[in-house]
Design a protein around this motif. Structure first.
Motif, PDB file in Angstrom:
ATOM      1  N   LYS A  59     -17.019 -12.444 -12.169  1.00  0.00           N
ATOM      2  CA  LYS A  59     -16.476 -13.802 -12.052  1.00  0.00           C
ATOM      3  C   LYS A  59     -15.106 -13.885 -12.711  1.00  0.00           C
ATOM      4  O   LYS A  59     -14.174 -14.493 -12.162  1.00  0.00           O
ATOM      5  N   MET A  60     -14.977 -13.270 -13.873  1.00  0.00           N
ATOM      6  CA  MET A  60     -13.695 -13.299 -14.573  1.00  0.00           C
ATOM      7  C   MET A  60     -12.629 -12.520 -13.797  1.00  0.00           C
ATOM      8  O   MET A  60     -11.475 -12.946 -13.715  1.00  0.00           O
ATOM      9  N   LEU A  61     -13.017 -11.397 -13.200  1.00  0.00           N
ATOM     10  CA  LEU A  61     -12.071 -10.624 -12.391  1.00  0.00           C
ATOM     11  C   LEU A  61     -11.636 -11.409 -11.154  1.00  0.00           C
ATOM     12  O   LEU A  61     -10.527 -11.221 -10.655  1.00  0.00           O
ATOM     13  N   ALA A  62     -12.522 -12.295 -10.685  1.00  0.00           N
ATOM     14  CA  ALA A  62     -12.194 -13.121  -9.521  1.00  0.00           C
ATOM     15  C   ALA A  62     -11.378 -14.359  -9.910  1.00  0.00           C
ATOM     16  O   ALA A  62     -11.053 -15.183  -9.062  1.00  0.00           O
TER      17      ALA A  62
END
Length: 85
Positions: A59-62
């Motif tokens: 989620k953080m990478l997105a």
């Protein structure tokens, strides 16, 4: 771990007054529970913790914000609950 705590309690002559509790519900702790040598262990569900970590990393990478806090389950495992899942 609980093995060392049992040895320490025995060495101090306190096995009759000290309750030993394990952590992470590993097989060694389950064996000690079945023998009645420890009172309980905690199951943090490490398999689920890994999944939660991977999901949050994705989620953080997105581009999504990182979570502030996330409560994960912890279960107390006793000889009784081990015998009756």
């Amino acid at each position: 771990g609980p093995d060392a705590a049992l040895i320490d309690a025995a060495t101090a002559g306190k096995l009759d007054t000290v309750k030993v509790v394990g952590f992470d519900n590993i097989s060694a702790a389950q064996e000690l529970l079945q023998k009645g040598e420890i009172a309980a262990t905690a199951d943090q569900h490490a398999d689920r913790l890994a999944v939660f970590g991977i999901e949050y990393a994705l989620k953080m990478l997105a581009g999504e914000a990182s979570p502030e806090d996330f409560e994960t389950p912890v279960d107390l495992i006793t000889p009784e609950s081990l015998a009756n899942p």
